[in-house]
Design a protein around this motif. Sequence first.
Motif, PDB file in Angstrom:
ATOM      1  N   GLN A   1      18.510  10.495  -1.436  1.00  0.00           N
ATOM      2  CA  GLN A   1      17.074  10.483  -1.171  1.00  0.00           C
ATOM      3  C   GLN A   1      16.423   9.231  -1.724  1.00  0.00           C
ATOM      4  OE1 GLN A   1      15.307  12.423   0.721  1.00  0.00           O
ATOM      5  NE2 GLN A   1      13.357  11.406   0.248  1.00  0.00           N
ATOM      6  N   ARG A   2      16.842   8.808  -2.904  1.00  0.00           N
ATOM      7  CA  ARG A   2      16.283   7.590  -3.499  1.00  0.00           C
ATOM      8  C   ARG A   2      16.689   6.350  -2.726  1.00  0.00           C
ATOM      9  NH1 ARG A   2      15.977  11.507  -6.809  1.00  0.00           N
ATOM     10  NH2 ARG A   2      14.632  11.541  -8.663  1.00  0.00           N
ATOM     11  N   LYS A   3      17.881   6.369  -2.151  1.00  0.00           N
ATOM     12  CA  LYS A   3      18.297   5.252  -1.292  1.00  0.00           C
ATOM     13  C   LYS A   3      17.397   5.160  -0.064  1.00  0.00           C
ATOM     14  CE  LYS A   3      21.684   3.019  -1.523  1.00  0.00           C
ATOM     15  NZ  LYS A   3      21.912   1.661  -2.071  1.00  0.00           N
ATOM     16  N   LYS A   4      17.015   6.316   0.485  1.00  0.00           N
ATOM     17  CA  LYS A   4      16.104   6.328   1.635  1.00  0.00           C
ATOM     18  C   LYS A   4      14.735   5.773   1.250  1.00  0.00           C
ATOM     19  CE  LYS A   4      18.294  10.265   3.928  1.00  0.00           C
ATOM     20  NZ  LYS A   4      18.138  11.687   4.347  1.00  0.00           N
ATOM     21  N   LEU A   5      14.369   5.941  -0.041  1.00  0.00           N
ATOM     22  CA  LEU A   5      13.099   5.408  -0.534  1.00  0.00           C
ATOM     23  C   LEU A   5      13.234   3.946  -0.982  1.00  0.00           C
ATOM     24  CD1 LEU A   5      11.928   8.488  -2.650  1.00  0.00           C
ATOM     25  CD2 LEU A   5      11.058   7.750  -0.413  1.00  0.00           C
ATOM     26  N   LYS A   6      14.393   3.343  -0.658  1.00  0.00           N
ATOM     27  CA  LYS A   6      14.671   1.922  -0.898  1.00  0.00           C
ATOM     28  C   LYS A   6      14.973   1.585  -2.358  1.00  0.00           C
ATOM     29  CE  LYS A   6      11.958   0.219   3.034  1.00  0.00           C
ATOM     30  NZ  LYS A   6      10.896  -0.727   3.476  1.00  0.00           N
TER      31      LYS A   6
ATOM     32  N   LYS B   1       0.815  -1.213   0.000  1.00  0.00           N
ATOM     33  CA  LYS B   1       0.000   0.000   0.000  1.00  0.00           C
ATOM     34  C   LYS B   1       0.853   1.270   0.000  1.00  0.00           C
ATOM     35  CE  LYS B   1      -0.658  -0.629   4.987  1.00  0.00           C
ATOM     36  NZ  LYS B   1      -1.656  -0.924   6.034  1.00  0.00           N
ATOM     37  N   GLY B   2       2.147   1.161   0.348  1.00  0.00           N
ATOM     38  CA  GLY B   2       3.030   2.321   0.298  1.00  0.00           C
ATOM     39  C   GLY B   2       3.613   2.577  -1.073  1.00  0.00           C
ATOM     40  N   SER B   3       3.397   1.653  -2.004  1.00  0.00           N
ATOM     41  CA  SER B   3       3.931   1.795  -3.352  1.00  0.00           C
ATOM     42  C   SER B   3       3.110   2.807  -4.141  1.00  0.00           C
ATOM     43  CB  SER B   3       3.902   0.439  -4.069  1.00  0.00           C
ATOM     44  OG  SER B   3       4.114   0.582  -5.447  1.00  0.00           O
ATOM     45  N   HIS B   4       3.740   3.432  -5.143  1.00  0.00           N
ATOM     46  CA  HIS B   4       3.013   4.360  -6.018  1.00  0.00           C
ATOM     47  C   HIS B   4       2.115   3.604  -7.005  1.00  0.00           C
ATOM     48  CE1 HIS B   4       5.024   7.896  -4.540  1.00  0.00           C
ATOM     49  NE2 HIS B   4       6.217   7.383  -4.789  1.00  0.00           N
ATOM     50  N   THR B   5       2.460   2.355  -7.293  1.00  0.00           N
ATOM     51  CA  THR B   5       1.709   1.579  -8.289  1.00  0.00           C
ATOM     52  C   THR B   5       1.422   0.167  -7.756  1.00  0.00           C
ATOM     53  OG1 THR B   5       3.820   0.949  -9.323  1.00  0.00           O
ATOM     54  CG2 THR B   5       2.649   2.844 -10.257  1.00  0.00           C
ATOM     55  N   PRO B   6       0.697   0.041  -6.648  1.00  0.00           N
ATOM     56  CA  PRO B   6       0.483  -1.291  -6.060  1.00  0.00           C
ATOM     57  C   PRO B   6      -0.308  -2.228  -6.961  1.00  0.00           C
ATOM     58  CG  PRO B   6      -0.916   0.351  -4.997  1.00  0.00           C
ATOM     59  CD  PRO B   6       0.055   1.099  -5.861  1.00  0.00           C
ATOM     60  N   GLU B   7      -1.294  -1.709  -7.682  1.00  0.00           N
ATOM     61  CA  GLU B   7      -2.102  -2.579  -8.534  1.00  0.00           C
ATOM     62  C   GLU B   7      -1.278  -3.149  -9.682  1.00  0.00           C
ATOM     63  OE1 GLU B   7      -5.818  -1.038  -9.806  1.00  0.00           O
ATOM     64  OE2 GLU B   7      -6.423  -0.375  -7.815  1.00  0.00           O
ATOM     65  N   LEU B   8      -0.495  -2.286 -10.335  1.00  0.00           N
ATOM     66  CA  LEU B   8       0.342  -2.743 -11.436  1.00  0.00           C
ATOM     67  C   LEU B   8       1.412  -3.714 -10.931  1.00  0.00           C
ATOM     68  CD1 LEU B   8       1.286  -2.600 -14.381  1.00  0.00           C
ATOM     69  CD2 LEU B   8       2.653  -0.591 -13.748  1.00  0.00           C
ATOM     70  N   ASP B   9       2.045  -3.361  -9.821  1.00  0.00           N
ATOM     71  CA  ASP B   9       3.113  -4.212  -9.292  1.00  0.00           C
ATOM     72  C   ASP B   9       2.604  -5.610  -8.951  1.00  0.00           C
ATOM     73  OD1 ASP B   9       4.677  -1.995  -9.531  1.00  0.00           O
ATOM     74  OD2 ASP B   9       4.956  -1.649  -7.387  1.00  0.00           O
ATOM     75  N   THR B  10       1.484  -5.682  -8.237  1.00  0.00           N
ATOM     76  CA  THR B  10       0.966  -6.991  -7.844  1.00  0.00           C
ATOM     77  C   THR B  10       0.537  -7.799  -9.063  1.00  0.00           C
ATOM     78  OG1 THR B  10      -1.201  -5.947  -7.458  1.00  0.00           O
ATOM     79  CG2 THR B  10       0.201  -6.302  -5.548  1.00  0.00           C
ATOM     80  N   ALA B  11      -0.076  -7.152 -10.032  1.00  0.00           N
ATOM     81  CA  ALA B  11      -0.513  -7.865 -11.235  1.00  0.00           C
ATOM     82  C   ALA B  11       0.682  -8.428 -12.003  1.00  0.00           C
ATOM     83  CB  ALA B  11      -1.336  -6.950 -12.126  1.00  0.00           C
ATOM     84  N   LEU B  12       1.740  -7.637 -12.142  1.00  0.00           N
ATOM     85  CA  LEU B  12       2.930  -8.109 -12.850  1.00  0.00           C
ATOM     86  C   LEU B  12       3.588  -9.270 -12.122  1.00  0.00           C
ATOM     87  CD1 LEU B  12       4.491  -4.678 -13.925  1.00  0.00           C
ATOM     88  CD2 LEU B  12       3.573  -6.435 -15.459  1.00  0.00           C
TER      89      LEU B  12
ATOM     90  N   ARG C   1      10.193  -9.027  -1.881  1.00  0.00           N
ATOM     91  CA  ARG C   1      11.324  -8.396  -2.569  1.00  0.00           C
ATOM     92  C   ARG C   1      10.942  -6.996  -3.051  1.00  0.00           C
ATOM     93  NH1 ARG C   1      13.611 -12.376  -7.074  1.00  0.00           N
ATOM     94  NH2 ARG C   1      14.984 -10.568  -7.371  1.00  0.00           N
ATOM     95  N   ARG C   2       9.722  -6.850  -3.546  1.00  0.00           N
ATOM     96  CA  ARG C   2       9.265  -5.540  -4.013  1.00  0.00           C
ATOM     97  C   ARG C   2       9.174  -4.563  -2.847  1.00  0.00           C
ATOM     98  NH1 ARG C   2       9.736  -1.511  -5.949  1.00  0.00           N
ATOM     99  NH2 ARG C   2       8.169  -0.210  -6.972  1.00  0.00           N
ATOM    100  N   ILE C   3       8.657  -5.009  -1.718  1.00  0.00           N
ATOM    101  CA  ILE C   3       8.542  -4.146  -0.540  1.00  0.00           C
ATOM    102  C   ILE C   3       9.918  -3.686  -0.077  1.00  0.00           C
ATOM    103  CG2 ILE C   3       7.857  -4.094   1.894  1.00  0.00           C
ATOM    104  CD1 ILE C   3       5.560  -5.999   1.132  1.00  0.00           C
ATOM    105  N   SER C   4      10.934  -4.530  -0.264  1.00  0.00           N
ATOM    106  CA  SER C   4      12.294  -4.187   0.150  1.00  0.00           C
ATOM    107  C   SER C   4      12.925  -3.147  -0.764  1.00  0.00           C
ATOM    108  CB  SER C   4      13.174  -5.443   0.168  1.00  0.00           C
ATOM    109  OG  SER C   4      13.555  -5.820  -1.146  1.00  0.00           O
ATOM    110  N   GLY C   5      12.273  -2.846  -1.889  1.00  0.00           N
ATOM    111  CA  GLY C   5      12.770  -1.815  -2.785  1.00  0.00           C
ATOM    112  C   GLY C   5      13.266  -2.307  -4.126  1.00  0.00           C
ATOM    113  N   GLU C   6      13.272  -3.604  -4.357  1.00  0.00           N
ATOM    114  CA  GLU C   6      13.712  -4.104  -5.658  1.00  0.00           C
ATOM    115  C   GLU C   6      12.702  -3.714  -6.741  1.00  0.00           C
ATOM    116  OE1 GLU C   6      15.501  -7.942  -6.442  1.00  0.00           O
ATOM    117  OE2 GLU C   6      15.393  -8.399  -4.300  1.00  0.00           O
ATOM    118  N   PRO C   7      13.175  -3.259  -7.891  1.00  0.00           N
ATOM    119  CA  PRO C   7      12.249  -2.978  -8.995  1.00  0.00           C
ATOM    120  C   PRO C   7      11.524  -4.249  -9.438  1.00  0.00           C
ATOM    121  CG  PRO C   7      14.445  -2.070  -9.442  1.00  0.00           C
ATOM    122  CD  PRO C   7      14.573  -2.963  -8.253  1.00  0.00           C
TER     123      PRO C   7
END
Length: 286
Positions: free
Chosen positions: A201-206, A21-32, A67-73
């Motif tokens: 800053q991007r590192k802080k965002l994982k 839920k913290g992701s900018h694109t949770p629906e797309l990410d989960t579907a992929l 893995r996605r929650i940890s910040g991996e693309p």
Amino acid sequence: MAKLILMTVREALAEGRFAMKGSHTPELDTALLLANACKLDREHLYMRLSESLDNTIVKEYRLSVKRRISGEPVAWIIGRKEFWGRDFSVGPGVLCPRPDTEALIEAALKTMDEYGSKARLHDCCCGPGTLALTLAAEQPGWSISASDISSIAEQYFERNNQSISNGNVKYFRSNLLENVPGQFEIIVSNPPYLTPAEFSQRKKLKWKEPALALDGGDHDGLNVIRRLIPYAWAKTTKNGTLLLETSPTQMHEVLRLLSDAGFKNIQYRDDLGGIPRVAIAKKELA
């Protein structure tokens, strides 16, 4: 005996969206991620929302969500990223192709057409081959080469080189253009250009993508570009062209650097969002 997990496609997607839920694109990410675990495309996944999932698929999917929650693309997790209608193999340690770079492809293709004949093009800081291999596929008659300093990028480049261009693009391991022989009618580059502060800053965002591919150095993120421009001047032929991707906030300074190096007919091109993204300069000699 392994514990049986009873879950439908619809339930798995809902679980993933909640977890991300913290992701900018949770629906797309989960579907992929779920489509990848099911070995389906997203369209067919959505046609099976009420179907139950195999136990092993649910476990694989949940691991990919972690893995996605940890910040991996997502592209790293599923092992590929689509760009310009083609799938590029990507993974940990390499930059994923981005939509912003389509502006550089468009500008490069237009520039290639202006030369009116088959010529030579080099992609500096090529990563997984986003520029060089797309351009080679679009203009197979050109002599195209690529270079990068990263050994990990080289591995992904060679894999993509085989799948996209049948191995026709020559690769050089090189710090910028130091070890690249010859001259070129066109040089293209999407070098690292984030400022150290932006990268931090991007590192802080994982963000997990490597500093080597993102951090441009110096306070303004232009250290790599400052070093690249003189190399590019030496490596472009008379009336050759240099095309650089950069940040819109850096564009004015990049255009000045190009002018100071001797380039002429300097201009820029906007990206899909309508902001300056690609600097274009000619080496015009009398």
